[in-house]
Write an enzyme that holds these catalytic residues in place. Structure first.
Site, PDB file in Angstrom:
ATOM      1  N   HIS A   1      11.725  25.362  14.425  1.00 37.53           N
ATOM      2  CA  HIS A   1      12.933  26.046  14.884  1.00 37.53           C
ATOM      3  C   HIS A   1      13.123  26.028  16.397  1.00 37.53           C
ATOM      4  O   HIS A   1      14.164  26.459  16.882  1.00 37.53           O
ATOM      5  CB  HIS A   1      12.955  27.487  14.362  1.00 37.53           C
TER       6      HIS A   1
ATOM      7  N   ASP B   1      16.950  33.833   9.067  1.00 36.03           N
ATOM      8  CA  ASP B   1      15.544  33.682   9.464  1.00 36.03           C
ATOM      9  C   ASP B   1      14.773  34.965   9.153  1.00 36.03           C
ATOM     10  O   ASP B   1      15.323  36.065   9.254  1.00 36.03           O
ATOM     11  CB  ASP B   1      15.522  33.443  10.992  1.00 36.03           C
TER      12      ASP B   1
ATOM     13  N   HIS C   1      12.388  35.740  11.081  1.00 35.66           N
ATOM     14  CA  HIS C   1      11.973  36.135  12.429  1.00 35.66           C
ATOM     15  C   HIS C   1      13.162  36.178  13.381  1.00 35.66           C
ATOM     16  O   HIS C   1      14.176  35.534  13.138  1.00 35.66           O
ATOM     17  CB  HIS C   1      10.950  35.130  12.984  1.00 35.66           C
TER      18      HIS C   1
ATOM     19  N   ASP D   1      12.822  35.154  16.586  1.00 35.87           N
ATOM     20  CA  ASP D   1      12.631  34.027  17.517  1.00 35.87           C
ATOM     21  C   ASP D   1      13.138  34.371  18.913  1.00 35.87           C
ATOM     22  O   ASP D   1      13.783  33.568  19.593  1.00 35.87           O
ATOM     23  CB  ASP D   1      13.288  32.743  16.967  1.00 35.87           C
TER      24      ASP D   1
ATOM     25  N   HIS E   1       8.622  27.854  18.802  1.00 34.36           N
ATOM     26  CA  HIS E   1       9.597  28.125  17.726  1.00 34.36           C
ATOM     27  C   HIS E   1       9.875  29.626  17.603  1.00 34.36           C
ATOM     28  O   HIS E   1      10.820  30.013  16.917  1.00 34.36           O
ATOM     29  CB  HIS E   1       9.163  27.527  16.378  1.00 34.36           C
TER      30      HIS E   1
ATOM     31  N   ASP F   1      16.745  28.706   8.949  1.00 35.48           N
ATOM     32  CA  ASP F   1      15.287  28.600   8.915  1.00 35.48           C
ATOM     33  C   ASP F   1      14.890  28.866   7.466  1.00 35.48           C
ATOM     34  O   ASP F   1      15.208  29.938   6.922  1.00 35.48           O
ATOM     35  CB  ASP F   1      14.688  29.647   9.866  1.00 35.48           C
TER      36      ASP F   1
ATOM     37  N   ASP G   1      12.370  29.795   6.152  1.00 35.28           N
ATOM     38  CA  ASP G   1      11.577  31.002   5.896  1.00 35.28           C
ATOM     39  C   ASP G   1      12.435  32.269   5.801  1.00 35.28           C
ATOM     40  O   ASP G   1      11.926  33.363   5.550  1.00 35.28           O
ATOM     41  CB  ASP G   1      10.407  31.151   6.879  1.00 35.28           C
TER      42      ASP G   1
ATOM     43  N   GLU H   1      12.109  24.261   9.754  1.00 34.74           N
ATOM     44  CA  GLU H   1      10.857  24.913   9.359  1.00 34.74           C
ATOM     45  C   GLU H   1      10.345  24.539   7.969  1.00 34.74           C
ATOM     46  O   GLU H   1       9.363  25.110   7.503  1.00 34.74           O
ATOM     47  CB  GLU H   1      10.940  26.449   9.488  1.00 34.74           C
TER      48      GLU H   1
HETATM   49  N1  LIG Z   1      10.833  29.933  13.679  1.00 40.16           N
HETATM   50  C1  LIG Z   1       9.746  30.566  13.301  1.00 40.16           C
HETATM   51  N2  LIG Z   1       9.175  30.286  12.150  1.00 40.16           N
HETATM   52  N3  LIG Z   1       9.246  31.476  14.112  1.00 40.16           N
HETATM   53  C2  LIG Z   1       8.072  32.217  13.861  1.00 40.16           C
HETATM   54  C3  LIG Z   1       7.678  33.064  15.047  1.00 40.16           C
HETATM   55  C4  LIG Z   1       6.464  33.913  14.749  1.00 40.16           C
HETATM   56  C5  LIG Z   1       6.053  34.868  15.859  1.00 40.16           C
HETATM   57  N4  LIG Z   1       7.070  35.853  16.103  1.00 40.16           N
HETATM   58  C6  LIG Z   1       5.731  34.097  17.132  1.00 40.16           C
HETATM   59  O1  LIG Z   1       6.477  34.156  18.066  1.00 40.16           O
HETATM   60  O2  LIG Z   1       4.739  33.424  17.194  1.00 40.16           O
HETATM   61 MN   LIG Z   2      12.992  30.646  13.039  1.00 44.61          MN
END
Ligand SMILES: NC(=[NH2+])NCCC[C@H](N)C(=O)O
Ligand SMILES: [Mn+2]
Length: 313
Positions: free
Chosen positions: A107, A134, A136, A138, A151, A237, A239, A282
């Site tokens: 991502h 998503d 998250h 991000d 990401h 994303d 996820d 992702e």
């Molecule tokens: N695009 C994603 N899958 N992001 C996951 C980020 C996970 C966590 N918040 C980090 O900054 O490490």
């Molecule tokens: Mn993401």
């Protein structure tokens, strides 16, 4: 047996752009995402909806050095290089009047893609709305990231928080305002990110909100006030989905939207008629089971392009 009706909402021809990299992720394997989507039949599925689809193949960029964080960033140079490629490729398709579909890759690439879209909007007097689907936010920066993985930082970079090479990828910064984004499905946000979200007023429809209001109300809200001049960018994303239906991701988080909730969200985006660009990111085939996550992603992308579950439409 009846099958869902095909009725594409987009008259725009679409272009698939592969960005086979995982330089921004904490697990290796998302570099195989574009091929997994191709093998699962993305092009054929869109073609089956009556769309004109061109597959531009894969972009080229540096390999994943698989090293630790430096100043809070892992692989910053590689992330910059890949995002430049993505930004240029997405710009080129928008310039041709086509809808770019970015096949990630992790991502971090949303930065290059959305920077190009934001520039296009500025040049053509269009309003921009970004839907960030998503688990998250991000929204990390190098001083608060728990991992150094980029990401986890593209949204911060887009609104001007981050290393200059990323915040100024498109020349000017910020690429967009926090208020132009709607995050949907959020359920894993780091402590520092929560503070930043509050400080910058980033609009977030987290899973609690989806539980309280239902996905329909949330999507009505997230898609409110779009008009003829709005370019809607969807950053999907994988996820976002509950890992029980989409296991092929590096940072899955339980408690996500189920199949029907996700499908309804996509159908409502399609009905808005405003989607002008899309990221599918992702997907990690190494962690998947029989490419099931690629298949469900494609199914949902068909809904995004107007495949309907209505019996009479
Ligand atoms: N695009 C994603 N899958 N992001 C996951 C980020 C996970 C966590 N918040 C980090 O900054 O490490
Ligand atoms: Mn993401």
């Amino acid at each position: 047996m009846s099958s869902p009706t095909a009725s594409p909402v987009s008259a725009l021809p679409v272009s698939l752009i592969g960005a086979p990299t995982d330089v921004g992720a904490g697990d290796r394997g998302a570099r195989l995402g574009p091929e997994a989507l191709r093998i699962a039949g993305l092009r054929e599925a869109l073609h089956g909806l009556g769309l004109d689809v061109a597959d531009r193949g894969n972009l080229d960029g540096p390999p994943n050095p698989w090293t630790g964080p430096v100043d809070g960033y892992r692989h910053l140079d590689e992330v910059i290089a890949w995002n430049r490629q993505v930004m240029n490729a997405v710009s080129a398709e928008l310039g041709l009047g086509r809808m770019p579909i970015l096949l990630g890759g992790d991502h971090c690439l949303g930065l290059g893609s959305i920077t190009a879209v934001a520039q296009h909007c500025r040049a053509h007097g269009k309003k921009l709305r970004v839907l960030w689907l998503d688990a998250h936010a991000d929204f990390n920066t190098n001083d608060i990231t728990p991992s150094g993985n980029l990401h986890g930082m593209p949204v911060a970079c887009l609104i001007g928080l981050g290393p200059r090479e990323l915040t100024h990828l498109g020349g000017e910064a910020p690429a967009m305002q926090a208020g132009q984004m709607r995050q949907i499905g959020t359920r894993s946000v780091d402590a520092g990110e929560k503070q930043l979200i509050r400080r910058h007023g980033l609009p977030v429809y987290d899973m609690r909100r989806i539980g309280d209001l239902g996905i329909k109300r949330v999507m009505e809200d997230a898609l409110a006030d779009l008009d003829e001049d709005t370019h809607l960018h969807v950053s999907f994303d994988v996820d976002f989905l509950d890992p029980s239906i989409a296991p092929g991701v590096g940072t899955g988080v339980a408690g996500g939207p189920n199949y029907r909730e996700a499908q309804l969200a996509m159908e409502m985006i399609a009905e808005s008629g405003r989607m002008g660009s899309l990221d599918i990111v992702e997907l990690n085939p190494i962690l998947d089971r029989d490419n099931a996550t690629a298949l469900i992603a494609i199914d949902l992308v068909e809904s995004l392009f107007g495949k309907s579950t209505l019996v009479r439409d």
